[in-house]
Design a protein around this motif. Structure first.
Motif, short mmCIF file in Angstrom:
data_model
loop_
_atom_site.label_atom_id
_atom_site.label_comp_id
_atom_site.label_asym_id
_atom_site.label_seq_id
_atom_site.Cartn_x
_atom_site.Cartn_y
_atom_site.Cartn_z
N UNK A 177 0.82 -1.21 0.00
CA UNK A 177 0.00 0.00 0.00
C UNK A 177 0.85 1.25 0.00
N UNK A 178 2.07 1.15 0.53
CA UNK A 178 3.01 2.25 0.53
C UNK A 178 4.38 1.67 0.19
N UNK A 179 5.17 2.37 -0.61
CA UNK A 179 6.46 1.80 -1.00
C UNK A 179 7.40 1.65 0.19
N UNK A 180 8.13 0.56 0.20
CA UNK A 180 9.09 0.31 1.28
C UNK A 180 10.37 -0.24 0.67
N UNK A 181 11.40 -0.26 1.46
CA UNK A 181 12.70 -0.68 0.96
C UNK A 181 12.93 -2.16 0.99
N UNK A 359 13.02 -11.71 -0.85
CA UNK A 359 12.17 -10.86 -0.02
C UNK A 359 11.35 -9.89 -0.88
N UNK A 360 11.83 -9.60 -2.07
CA UNK A 360 11.11 -8.68 -2.95
C UNK A 360 9.85 -9.34 -3.50
N UNK A 361 8.82 -8.54 -3.70
CA UNK A 361 7.64 -9.01 -4.42
C UNK A 361 7.49 -8.26 -5.75
#
Length: 452
Positions: A177-181, A359-361
């Motif tokens: 919903x919000x960009x994260x690292x 870990x990335x989607x």
């Protein structure tokens, strides 16, 4: 759901006799125009060079086995790459342009910030033409840089991002919903074109986000995209391709067209005559931003290029791209030298998914036609037209009783020599791409190329 894609306009038989010379083919269903200073929603049924289709809610369908209920699956990873959006031309006609370009309605921001100091003033480039500059006469009047993103391109980028959120965020619930690292990776070339496109697309995906985002890029001199790293063998292979009998035959078939254009625009130089890159780029940029086709500047001779000539140039451009990355006997080697390292980066992420270590989607890379084209060639696309503005490749990884991939090109399953990549074991997709990853690119780039 009824799927209205015109596959013929994406996959014509470019190698067929007459492709270069048969005026009745026109643009073969391709669309080469867009309005000035406004968004140009893609024509989702056809190859639309100025604003290529991309996944969007109205046209998106699940992989066939999932859609028909024969398997249950969950989307677990998305590898997305795209060309930048509409822009001004790279190549200005040697005799100068007969109409100005207007970029007053877009602000290319140019500033740097540091976490150690107070934020900078948000300055932007405000280009102008000085009538006292004697070089302006043989160039182009206006308020643009060449190239730069146009406001139409920026508005298209917003639409692109909103559509990606509707599919991969709201519907499939993959995007955060919000960009994260930790779950997303954003990358671009070092070009302002790709960076500006990224800003628009990402704003479309996350309209409420108020922070800054890192857009990863490598040093321009050794970048693995946009031909950043030095590679003499890459240029030698291109020279070999463009010295082949097939290339010479294509030049012969289009000689009268090229000579007519060279005379019309004072363009009788190797850069303009050895390929169709320069003419196509100039004409595409005009039509994609609501401008007229060019004419001579002299008052005593205001001859203009014709639509028939422009269509022939666009078909020749398609032939050129298809030959570089698909039809030439040296295409595989050329792909490896141009894009093999970046393909290796993609495979590293896909292999991490296989090992359960990813870990990335969501990974999104903003690049150029010269990156999209070789990747399409590596995938085995059955016919390669010039990758248009914002052309895109989506590699979806689905988890069922195993891991499966679906590869979309401009919103629909790509058609390849391996079949339609609508539902393919992920391991098989990796095997398709693996041969294009060089074992030792430094050594490969230094090798001498036999041009015979």
């Amino acid at each position: 759901m009824v799927h209205l894609y015109d596959y013929a306009s994406f996959y014509p038989n470019i190698s067929a006799p007459g492709w270069l010379t048969d005026a009745s083919l026109g643009t073969y269903g391709g669309i080469f125009h867009a309005p000035a200073q406004q968004a140009s929603p893609p024509s989702f049924g056809a190859y639309a060079y100025c604003s290529m289709p991309h996944p969007r809610e109205e046209d998106y369908w699940l992989p066939e086995p999932v859609e028909n209920g024969s398997v249950k699956a969950e989307l677990v990873y998305l590898e997305y790459l795209q060309r930048h959006h509409r822009r001004t031309p790279y190549n200005i006609l040697p005799g100068g342009e007969n109409q100005p370009y207007d970029c007053d309605d877009i602000h290319p921001y140019l500033y740097a910030g540091s976490p150690l100091e107070e934020g900078p003033i948000r300055v932007y480039a405000d280009t102008y033409s000085d009538s006292a500059n004697p070089f302006l006469h043989d160039y182009v009047n206006g308020s643009c840089q060449y190239p730069q993103l146009t406001v139409g391109g920026l508005l298209d980028a917003y639409h692109h991002g909103r559509d990606l959120w509707a599919v991969y965020g709201a519907r499939l619930e993959l995007l955060p919903a919000s960009p994260d690292g930790s779950s997303i990776w954003l990358r671009s070339s070092s070009s302002p074109l790709t960076q500006a496109s990224a800003g628009g697309v990402l704003r479309g995906i996350w309209p409420e986000y108020s922070g800054a985002l890192p857009l990863h890029q490598q040093a321009a001199a050794i970048d693995t995209v946009d031909r950043g790293f030095p590679c003499p063998a890459r240029e030698a292979v291109l020279d070999k391709i463009q010295s082949s009998a097939e290339w010479e035959a294509a030049l012969g078939a289009t000689r009268s067209l090229r000579e007519s254009l060279a005379e019309l625009f004072d363009a009788n130089t190797s850069a303009w005559m050895s390929t169709f890159d320069h003419f196509a780029d100039n004409f595409q940029a005009r039509l994609c931003n609501g401008y007229q086709l060019p004419c001579r500047r002299e008052e005593e001779d205001s001859s203009c290029v014709t639509h028939e000539q422009v269509e022939a140039v666009f078909r020749a451009g398609d032939w050129m791209w298809d030959f570089w990355f698909r039809a030439s006997q040296d295409a595989a080697r050329y792909i490896t030298l141009v894009e093999g390292m970046f393909i290796g980066e993609i495979l590293a992420r896909l292999n991490a998914v296989v090992r359960g270590e990813q870990d990335l989607v969501y990974s999104h890379t903003f690049v150029h036609d010269g990156d999209v084209g070789p990747i399409l060639g590596a995938l085995g696309i059955t016919s390669l037209r010039w990758p248009g503005m914002a052309s895109n490749i989506a590699i979806e990884v689905w988890k069922s009783d195993g891991l499966f991939a679906r590869v979309l090109y401009c919103g629909h399953p790509i058609q390849t020599v391996h079949g339609s990549l609508d539902w393919t074991p992920l391991g098989e997709l990796i095997q398709i791409l693996q041969p294009f990853v060089p074992e030792d690119i430094v050594k490969m780039c230094k090798q001498n190329i036999d041009k015979r």
